[in-house]
Design a protein around this motif. Structure first.
Motif, PDB file in Angstrom:
ATOM      1  N   ILE A 261      10.039 -17.009  -0.226  1.00  0.00           N
ATOM      2  CA  ILE A 261      10.956 -16.096  -0.958  1.00  0.00           C
ATOM      3  C   ILE A 261      10.805 -14.791  -0.777  1.00  0.00           C
ATOM      4  O   ILE A 261      11.800 -13.945  -0.916  1.00  0.00           O
ATOM      5  CB  ILE A 261      10.456 -16.389  -2.468  1.00  0.00           C
ATOM      6  CG1 ILE A 261      10.758 -17.873  -3.154  1.00  0.00           C
ATOM      7  CG2 ILE A 261      11.268 -15.623  -3.473  1.00  0.00           C
ATOM      8  CD1 ILE A 261      10.184 -18.348  -4.373  1.00  0.00           C
ATOM      9  N   VAL A 262       9.479 -14.131  -0.645  1.00  0.00           N
ATOM     10  CA  VAL A 262       9.541 -12.882  -0.408  1.00  0.00           C
ATOM     11  C   VAL A 262      10.127 -12.318   0.856  1.00  0.00           C
ATOM     12  O   VAL A 262      10.796 -11.267   0.896  1.00  0.00           O
ATOM     13  CB  VAL A 262       7.899 -12.388  -0.552  1.00  0.00           C
ATOM     14  CG1 VAL A 262       6.908 -12.768   0.499  1.00  0.00           C
ATOM     15  CG2 VAL A 262       7.948 -10.834  -0.500  1.00  0.00           C
ATOM     16  N   HIS A 263      10.078 -13.076   1.913  1.00  0.00           N
ATOM     17  CA  HIS A 263      10.727 -12.803   3.227  1.00  0.00           C
ATOM     18  C   HIS A 263      12.274 -12.810   3.017  1.00  0.00           C
ATOM     19  O   HIS A 263      12.652 -12.151   3.742  1.00  0.00           O
ATOM     20  CB  HIS A 263      10.078 -13.609   4.350  1.00  0.00           C
ATOM     21  CG  HIS A 263       8.544 -13.536   4.597  1.00  0.00           C
ATOM     22  ND1 HIS A 263       8.356 -12.091   4.789  1.00  0.00           N
ATOM     23  CD2 HIS A 263       7.662 -14.287   4.639  1.00  0.00           C
ATOM     24  CE1 HIS A 263       6.794 -12.267   4.873  1.00  0.00           C
ATOM     25  NE2 HIS A 263       6.330 -13.454   4.852  1.00  0.00           N
ATOM     26  N   GLY A 269      17.427  -7.272   1.506  1.00  0.00           N
ATOM     27  CA  GLY A 269      17.238  -5.944   1.058  1.00  0.00           C
ATOM     28  C   GLY A 269      16.946  -5.577  -0.374  1.00  0.00           C
ATOM     29  O   GLY A 269      17.128  -4.727  -0.896  1.00  0.00           O
ATOM     30  N   LEU A 270      16.344  -6.528  -0.951  1.00  0.00           N
ATOM     31  CA  LEU A 270      15.857  -6.728  -2.293  1.00  0.00           C
ATOM     32  C   LEU A 270      14.407  -6.256  -2.460  1.00  0.00           C
ATOM     33  O   LEU A 270      13.717  -6.312  -1.631  1.00  0.00           O
ATOM     34  CB  LEU A 270      15.928  -8.428  -2.709  1.00  0.00           C
ATOM     35  CG  LEU A 270      17.366  -8.723  -2.914  1.00  0.00           C
ATOM     36  CD1 LEU A 270      17.448 -10.173  -3.477  1.00  0.00           C
ATOM     37  CD2 LEU A 270      18.454  -7.918  -3.888  1.00  0.00           C
ATOM     38  N   GLN A 271      14.243  -5.730  -3.719  1.00  0.00           N
ATOM     39  CA  GLN A 271      12.675  -5.427  -4.081  1.00  0.00           C
ATOM     40  C   GLN A 271      12.163  -6.598  -4.502  1.00  0.00           C
ATOM     41  O   GLN A 271      12.724  -7.452  -4.803  1.00  0.00           O
ATOM     42  CB  GLN A 271      12.752  -4.454  -4.969  1.00  0.00           C
ATOM     43  CG  GLN A 271      13.459  -3.127  -4.654  1.00  0.00           C
ATOM     44  CD  GLN A 271      13.191  -1.959  -5.599  1.00  0.00           C
ATOM     45  OE1 GLN A 271      12.116  -1.772  -6.347  1.00  0.00           O
ATOM     46  NE2 GLN A 271      14.265  -1.162  -5.816  1.00  0.00           N
ATOM     47  N   THR A 272      10.795  -6.533  -4.322  1.00  0.00           N
ATOM     48  CA  THR A 272      10.008  -7.919  -4.633  1.00  0.00           C
ATOM     49  C   THR A 272       8.772  -7.471  -5.834  1.00  0.00           C
ATOM     50  O   THR A 272       8.282  -6.304  -5.819  1.00  0.00           O
ATOM     51  CB  THR A 272       9.385  -8.354  -3.537  1.00  0.00           C
ATOM     52  OG1 THR A 272       8.549  -7.240  -3.039  1.00  0.00           O
ATOM     53  CG2 THR A 272      10.424  -8.803  -2.620  1.00  0.00           C
ATOM     54  N   MET A 273       8.631  -8.719  -6.598  1.00  0.00           N
ATOM     55  CA  MET A 273       7.406  -8.410  -7.428  1.00  0.00           C
ATOM     56  C   MET A 273       6.878  -9.569  -7.568  1.00  0.00           C
ATOM     57  O   MET A 273       7.341 -10.647  -7.469  1.00  0.00           O
ATOM     58  CB  MET A 273       7.962  -7.952  -9.032  1.00  0.00           C
ATOM     59  CG  MET A 273       7.161  -8.036 -10.299  1.00  0.00           C
ATOM     60  SD  MET A 273       8.037  -8.044 -11.667  1.00  0.00           S
ATOM     61  CE  MET A 273       9.401  -7.201 -11.579  1.00  0.00           C
ATOM     62  N   SER A 292      -0.368  -7.499  -1.078  1.00  0.00           N
ATOM     63  CA  SER A 292       0.104  -6.538  -0.396  1.00  0.00           C
ATOM     64  C   SER A 292       1.557  -6.460   0.120  1.00  0.00           C
ATOM     65  O   SER A 292       2.248  -5.676   0.460  1.00  0.00           O
ATOM     66  CB  SER A 292      -0.764  -6.422   0.957  1.00  0.00           C
ATOM     67  OG  SER A 292      -0.640  -7.400   1.746  1.00  0.00           O
ATOM     68  N   LEU A 293       2.214  -7.613  -0.184  1.00  0.00           N
ATOM     69  CA  LEU A 293       3.627  -8.018   0.448  1.00  0.00           C
ATOM     70  C   LEU A 293       4.592  -7.250  -0.696  1.00  0.00           C
ATOM     71  O   LEU A 293       6.014  -7.228  -0.296  1.00  0.00           O
ATOM     72  CB  LEU A 293       3.874  -9.248   0.576  1.00  0.00           C
ATOM     73  CG  LEU A 293       3.486 -10.074   1.809  1.00  0.00           C
ATOM     74  CD1 LEU A 293       3.600 -11.694   1.590  1.00  0.00           C
ATOM     75  CD2 LEU A 293       3.986  -9.594   3.047  1.00  0.00           C
TER      76      LEU A 293
END
Ligand SMILES: [Mg+2]
Length: 333
Positions: A261-263, A269-273, A292-293
């Motif tokens: 999901i994070v990749h 181009g989305l931010q991640t939480m 850290s990702l």
């Protein structure tokens, strides 16, 4: 595990004072790995931790390092129970090769300071609790739950109370947990961004996804979605409608899909939480291993337990300090 909260947490959908979590252990080569499942409890998702579903699958022909195959075998298992299983495999793998999981994944130990959550409360409670939690944890990030069923005026009172009571350096971000209509959300995003809100999470409920386009027209702060995102495929569906996604192990079914999901989110181009449900520090340590990702870390549920049943995950000034022990480095006490 029955986990009791220090303070019941109220969000737009209701209040919870305790949760029934599940610990899953995988054993092989004389090594045990442990993972935790916390129930999700919305939109037809499981409300139980899922022990019975796991018991129906025969994993005996597989070794814990065969994570892709174990994910396949657990395809029908609810996401939170699957997460406990997959995280138990990573804990095992770390112990097997004598590395903390973050190193096994090739990730850094460092990460953003976590947000600390204040639920829906009367403004006088918010005024007292918000600065207290900011002081106790040392983080500058307050996550305020809005979407009060009493309406947006109550939400505004709560935000203003927090803003007034917290130090000037405190950054406030808001999670409405789908508690708003489209017109509430359009109004509130404008109101919040005028008052320096960091970002807004999940303004609309499940079923109102198309309303995100309306919010997008007026927002100048990032709008994150949470309840809409369980898999990498979901990210593709929502990429043009939001600015960021909240990833949680209980939704993704463990670390392997959370990494996908994070990749995928980054590629769009989305931010991640990275966030949590009601995990103890066993589950939180698994999420923090990939901390850290992420642009934002929101891993604080264990801080509201009485008691947290495990030790091993330290915090300094609101930042998770990952253990250098093999695996996730957390143990039941
Ligand atoms: Mg959320």
């Amino acid at each position: 595990l029955t986990l009791k909260r220090k303070r019941p947490l109220t969000i737009s959908r209701g209040t919870s004072g305790e949760s029934e979590n599940l610990l899953v252990t995988v054993s092989a080569d004389g090594i045990d790995g442990t993972g935790e499942s916390a129930p999700i409890g919305y939109a037809g998702q499981e409300t139980k931790a899922g022990a019975n579903e796991l018991a129906l699958v025969d994993f005996r022909s597989l070794s814990p390092w065969q994570i892709a195959e174990i994910e396949q075998a657990a395809n029908e298992v609810s996401s939170s129970a699957k997460s406990a299983l997959i995280c138990a495999c990573y804990d095992w793998l770390g112990k097997r090769v004598q590395l903390p999981v973050y190193k096994l994944l090739g990730l850094s130990r460092g990460q953003q300071q976590t947000s600390i959550t204040v639920g829906i409360n009367p403004p006088e409670v918010v005024s007292e609790l918000a600065p207290q939690l900011i002081r106790e944890t040392g983080t500058p990030f307050l996550k305020l739950k809005l979407g009060n069923p009493a309406g947006v005026d109550a939400d505004k009172e709560s935000f203003s109370a927090a803003r007034e009571a917290c130090p000037a350096a405190t950054r406030i971000r808001v999670d409405a947990n789908g508690g708003w209509t489209v017109s509430d959300a359009v109004h509130m995003v404008a109101w919040l961004q005028e008052r320096g809100c960091d970002y807004l999470e999940q303004p609309l409920p499940i079923g109102s996804e198309e309303g995100l386009a309306e919010i997008r027209k007026v927002r100048t702060i990032p709008v994150f979605i949470d309840e809409y995102i369980s898999s990498a495929k979901d990210v593709v569906k929502f990429a043009g409608l939001c600015d960021g996604v909240n990833v949680k192990l209980m939704k993704s079914g463990g670390l392997a899909e959370a990494l996908r999901i994070v990749h995928v989110a980054r590629a769009h181009g989305l931010q991640t939480m990275i966030g949590c449900f009601g995990e103890s520090s066993i589950g939180i340590s698994a999420a923090a291993a990939m901390g850290s990702l992420f642009d934002h870390v929101d891993l604080d549920s264990h801080l509201n337990l009485d008691p947290d049943p495990a030790v091993g995950l330290a915090m300094e000034n609101g930042r998770h300090m990952l253990s250098e022990e093999p695996g996730f480095g957390t143990h039941l006490v």
